[in-house]
Scaffold this active site. Structure first.
Site, PDB file in Angstrom:
ATOM      1  N   GLU A   8       0.799  -1.230   0.000  1.00 47.30           N
ATOM      2  CA  GLU A   8       0.000   0.000   0.000  1.00 47.30           C
ATOM      3  C   GLU A   8       0.827   1.273   0.000  1.00 47.30           C
ATOM      4  OE1 GLU A   8      -3.412   0.051   2.688  1.00 47.30           O
ATOM      5  OE2 GLU A   8      -3.162  -2.108   2.873  1.00 47.30           O
ATOM      6  N   GLU A  47       3.290  -7.165   9.920  1.00 46.32           N
ATOM      7  CA  GLU A  47       1.961  -6.555  10.044  1.00 46.32           C
ATOM      8  C   GLU A  47       1.083  -7.350  11.004  1.00 46.32           C
ATOM      9  OE1 GLU A  47      -0.149  -6.379   6.342  1.00 46.32           O
ATOM     10  OE2 GLU A  47      -1.669  -5.022   7.137  1.00 46.32           O
TER      11      GLU A  47
HETATM   12  C1  RAM Z   1      -4.131  -1.676   6.399  1.00 44.12           C
HETATM   13  C2  RAM Z   1      -2.898  -0.865   6.452  1.00 44.12           C
HETATM   14  C3  RAM Z   1      -2.663  -0.114   7.750  1.00 44.12           C
HETATM   15  C4  RAM Z   1      -3.867   0.017   8.600  1.00 44.12           C
HETATM   16  C5  RAM Z   1      -5.131   0.007   7.813  1.00 44.12           C
HETATM   17  C6  RAM Z   1      -6.374   0.152   8.638  1.00 44.12           C
HETATM   18  O1  RAM Z   1      -4.456  -1.998   5.094  1.00 44.12           O
HETATM   19  O2  RAM Z   1      -1.809  -1.632   6.085  1.00 44.12           O
HETATM   20  O3  RAM Z   1      -1.594  -0.598   8.478  1.00 44.12           O
HETATM   21  O4  RAM Z   1      -3.765   1.227   9.312  1.00 44.12           O
HETATM   22  O5  RAM Z   1      -5.247  -1.089   6.993  1.00 44.12           O
END
Ligand code: RAM
Length: 939
Positions: free
Chosen positions: A466, A796
């Site tokens: 992203e 993540e």
């Molecule tokens: C994900 C992103 C991010 C988060 C949002 C809500 O796609 O990677 O880390 O803040 O969602």
């Protein structure tokens, strides 16, 4: 010896191109003296480095402040100013004047810009990748050149060359901002690149964030065509000036760079020969004229920190089980690979960049593929011209990777043919932490690397999928970011964009600059008409200038308050609060309006049927709007399907528990901001509002036994960390939190939002041992699980690589790495205080525990380096700490009343309470060994 060093202007070293007419100056002090304070300072500014004539003299100003704003005669466009400082200390010593620092003003008036916007392309296909436009112009330099400056910006990205030499090492210029509101321009000193006679100026443009891929799957976010604006200003010894400004006389052509997209990568066909295009005498007969456009200059702003290449890595070359050749750089980074190749003309070498190998040891991108297969992602295609050794360094692309799959490399690849460069905003390193547990040291490295990988121009979630400026991630990591690097200038710039993009309602976008929707109205309309993909259709439903469903979320929008407050806390520069105050207030007012709105979904809830002091309780509970909530909690299913469903539900159910907590917290911080800025009415108004929110929050969300949302750690952590729990419930909540952690066998179930606070809360409420066991846990979910799995960055998701080897999501997301603040501020105990922000006064309160036998941290504060460390010895714990010149600290060490007595021989202010000996100290370096008198060292 008393002296000053590290002079900064606008938080930068010797910046060129400022637009603040009262630039902020700061300095640090070198002093051997103990308990040193600055009694007075004097700052002088001059147009000459020798200070022959003084433009402004502050005179001798009494006080401890190590910062001030220039307030001399008005600074005009393009002037170069030198400034220096001298100080007096509390012992009557006077320093010499410092070495001069310098800065240069940018172009402050519209009339200073002679340049016109030039656009190289005529028709473009919005769906296709476009070749990078090459632009050139020759110009003459007379004899007697004294200095030359270049002022430039672009829609898209630019590189520039003077007589064939690249003009700067700044990358990805003009940077990423909310382009229609704030477009940065850069200023370069190019005197050394010019010669008398004919000179050639070459410019290369690329898609960048303007029209290239941004966010999950958008393109053409700001527009369809790239453009350039720039001028070269020549100053001669006779006092005359000449300006060569972009206009219709510049010519353009495509060249070998056939595609250059930030995410997708580049295609470079080295057979397309435009050798010498940026040097004098190149035959550009078949180049065409550029188009002159009027895109305005009102939105141009001075630029902040540049982006540069930093660390370099040489790979290990591996043959994977499926027979592929893969480079392993040993560290997950964001950057690119420079390569040397030799082979036949027409050979197409391909490099694909990924973060991991799969469970069989083969190269894969599958962890990033949940929004669809990635066939056009993080690839370099280089087509050889076959002439001799060819070197390729990417131009306008950046990848998140540790591994690179090689395809079609002629001959046998050798490690020294490939060098990876980490690329990020050029922030100074600010701190380090080390202890006896090597896994924790690796966690620190991983968190720092995830920060480096995601602090390129804006704070992003990940450098791969992203690359978006998610506001939630950026706020929750801000404090830790400041432990690692000097991030003031970085956040200041990004927060200006946050304010610029804030919606009229006060809602803050979930991404800044917005990449969940478009800035370009044309592209919005085009995509709305054509969107087949449901995700794209949802994103495209966000109209430019209006918040989408996913904007204005609690915990994300609160970046408007939490990030400036954190910067103030860590750097003590009030101007960030002044600049962001309206934005912060608008966000709190947005929450207030939406809290006061009724929710259909909750209309039967008790709070809709009760009043306190004549006001409906429902007014103070934020139960409307979409919220992401705690996000990615350890034991909650977050498969893409489940997350999609959860987002749908949250559209109508909101998340009153989380949203009201943030409403309460940000309202309190806003009131504190107002107090700092002397806005007394606001300070009182928001303090009162905070009290009401807190009261209602306690009434409906916290049962007397503290069992708030049973089974979940996050709400307990959040409530305690934000100071929302009533006195009577605090300890019960903390006790329950500790029990939950223990019940879960010392594992976490927090997500993004609460993870930064859990260890602080446990330690502060009497459970440091539980905090330590949680910190040192190495089975999933825990911080050290990833370390045990050989991660080199923060993942993540807690189970980014499951025990069975299954991959999930990005492997380079700094959010969970925010735990590192506990290492600096908890284990080593270095904590700023809001009353004397920026570490003018600070606390050192270490927690000794876990398996650690020693731990130490350093932090480069605005006053210089703070250090704190401890070591377990046979006789007890030994401490060492350093308090910089002109600062004071409250040092709270574990110890007995006996220790307190012993230390009173050495310290004037010693007290004892609850197992801690508290010392009030001034600057100096201190060594406290068990049972021995204090050891002093000179700083
Ligand atoms: C994900 C992103 C991010 C988060 C949002 C809500 O796609 O990677 O880390 O803040 O969602």
């Amino acid at each position: 010896m008393l002296s000053t060093y590290d002079l900064k202007t606008e938080h930068l070293r010797n910046p060129l191109g400022l637009d603040n007419k009262s630039p902020r100056f700061s300095w640090k002090i070198n002093s051997d003296a103990r308990n040193m304070t600055q009694n007075a300072y004097q700052v002088q500014a001059s147009a000459s480095e020798t200070f022959d004539s003084i433009l402004w003299d502050s005179g001798k100003v009494t006080g401890r402040a190590q910062r001030l704003e220039y307030s001399g005669p008005e600074l005009k466009s393009a002037v170069r100013i030198f400034w220096r400082v001298k100080i007096w200390d509390n012992d009557g010593n006077e320093s010499a004047f410092s070495e001069p620092a310098l800065f240069e003003m940018g172009l402050l008036n519209a009339a200073d810009w002679k340049a016109k916007w030039i656009e190289p392309e005529s028709e473009v296909d919005p769906d296709a990748y476009k070749p990078a436009p090459y632009i050139r112009k020759e110009f003459n330099v007379r004899s007697g050149l004294v200095s030359a400056r270049a002022y430039m910006t672009a829609r898209g990205l630019y590189k520039f060359y003077m007589n064939g030499t690249e003009g700067t090492d700044h990358l990805f210029t003009p940077g990423f901002t909310s382009y229609y509101a704030r477009l940065q321009y850069q200023v370069y000193d190019i005197t050394h690149l010019l010669k008398e006679g004919a000179n050639a100026w070459g410019i290369l443009l690329s898609d960048g964030w303007w029209r290239g891929s941004t966010g999950v799957l958008l393109k053409n976010n700001f527009g369809y065509k790239v453009a350039f604006l720039g001028q070269v200003v020549l100053s001669y010894d006779d006092g005359s000036r000449e300006i060569i400004a972009s206009d219709g006389s510049f010519t353009t052509s495509s060249g070998p760079l056939l595609k250059s997209d930030l995410k997708a990568g580049e295609v470079y066909d080295a057979r397309i020969d435009i050798e010498g295009w940026n040097t004098v005498g190149f035959n550009d007969a078949d180049w065409t004229a550029v188009h002159v456009k009027d895109y305005g200059i009102d939105h141009l702003v001075a630029s902040s920190l540049p982006v540069r290449t930093r660390e370099e890595f040489t790979p290990r070359i591996i043959e994977t089980p499926n027979g592929e050749t893969v480079l392993d750089f040993g560290q997950n980074i964001a950057g690119w690979v420079e390569m040397k190749l030799q082979g036949d003309a027409g050979t197409e070498v391909v490099l694909v960049h990924g973060e991991t190998l799969d469970k069989n040891g083969n190269f894969t991108l599958s962890n990033l593929e949940h929004t669809g297969p990635l066939n056009d992602f993080q690839e370099i295609h280089y087509i050889l011209n076959g002439r001799s050794e060819e070197v390729y360094r990417p131009y306008f692309t950046i990848f998140g990777f540790r591994y690179v799959l090689l395809k079609n490399v002629p001959g046998k690849p050798k490690p020294d043919h490939f060098t990876a460069f980490a690329i990020y905003s050029d922030m100074e390193e600010a701190g380090d932490f080390a202890c006896s547990n090597p896994l924790i040291n690796q966690l620190v490295s991983n968190s720092r690397w995830s920060m480096k990988s995601n602090f390129m121009e804006i704070p992003t979630d990940c450098p791969t999928r992203e690359r978006a400026g998610w506001t939630g991630d950026a706020q929750l990591f801000a404090r830790t970011a400041a432990d690692f690097m000097n991030v003031h200038a970085f956040y200041e710039k990004w927060l200006a964009d946050l304010a610029a993009e804030q919606f009229p309602s006060g809602a803050v976008g979930s991404t800044v600059p917005q990449v969940l929707g478009f800035h370009s109205v044309d592209e919005y309309e085009r995509v709305v008409k054509n969107a087949n993909d449901p995700l794209l259709a949802m994103l495209a439903s966000t109209k430019p200038g209006e918040p989408g469903y996913l904007d204005g979320s609690a915990g994300w929008g609160d970046a408007a308050v939490i990030a400036p407050w954190t910067m103030y806390l860590c750097y003590g520069d009030q101007s960030i609060l002044e600049r962001q105050y309206d934005s912060a207030k608008a966000w709190v007012e947005y929450m207030k309006t939406n809290a006061e709105n009724d929710s259909d979904h909750y209309k039967d809830a008790a709070y809709y049927h009760n009043d306190t002091d004549g006001e409906p309780d429902a007014k103070f509970i934020w139960d409307t709007k979409f919220h992401y909530g705690e996000w990615l909690e350890a034991d909650i299913d977050h498969s893409p399907e489940q997350m999609g469903a959860e987002i749908q539900t949250r559209m109508f159910k909101g998340d009153p528990l989380t949203a009201t907590a943030y409403y309460g917290y940000s309202t309190r911080l806003l009131s504190e901001m107002a107090a700092v800025l002397g806005k007394r009415e606001d300070a009182e108004r928001y303090a009162k509002l905070h009290e009401k929110i807190k009261r209602v929050y306690n009434k409906y969300f916290i049962p007397e036994n503290g069992l708030i949302q049973e089974g979940r750690q996050a709400p307990l952590v959040r409530t305690l960390a934000f100071g929302l729990a009533g006195e009577d419930r605090k300890q019960a909540m903390a006790d329950r939190l500790a029990e939950l952690v223990i019940e879960q066998d010392y594992h976490l179930n927090t997500g993004f939002l609460s993870t930064p606070f859990i260890l602080h809360v446990l330690a502060d409420y009497g459970y440091p041992d539980v905090a330590y066991r949680l910190l040192e846990q190495d089975t999933c979910p825990s911080w050290l699980y990833a370390v045990a799995k050989s991660a080199t960055t923060i993942w993540e998701s807690w189970n980014g690589i499951s025990p069975e080897g299954e991959l999930a999501y990005s492997l380079n997301h700094y959010s969970y790495g925010a735990v590192c603040n506990f290492l600096f501020a908890g284990v080593a105990g270095i904590r700023p205080v809001p009353e004397q922000a920026g570490y003018e006064h600070f606390i050192i309160k270490p927690w000794i525990g876990g398996t650690m036998t020693h731990a130490s941290a350093t932090h480069e504060s605005p006053y210089g380096k703070i250090e704190s460390g401890w070591r377990k010895t046979e006789d007890g714990v030994a401490y060492r700490f350093v308090v910089p010149a002109n600062t004071t600290a409250t040092v709270m060490l574990e110890g007995s009343e006996e220790d307190a007595k012993r230390l009173s021989a050495d310290f004037e202010q010693v007290s004892y309470k609850d197992g801690r000996v508290t010392l009030e100290v001034g600057s100096g370096s201190y060594h406290i060994k068990p049972g021995q008198p204090i050891g002093y060292e000179n700083v």
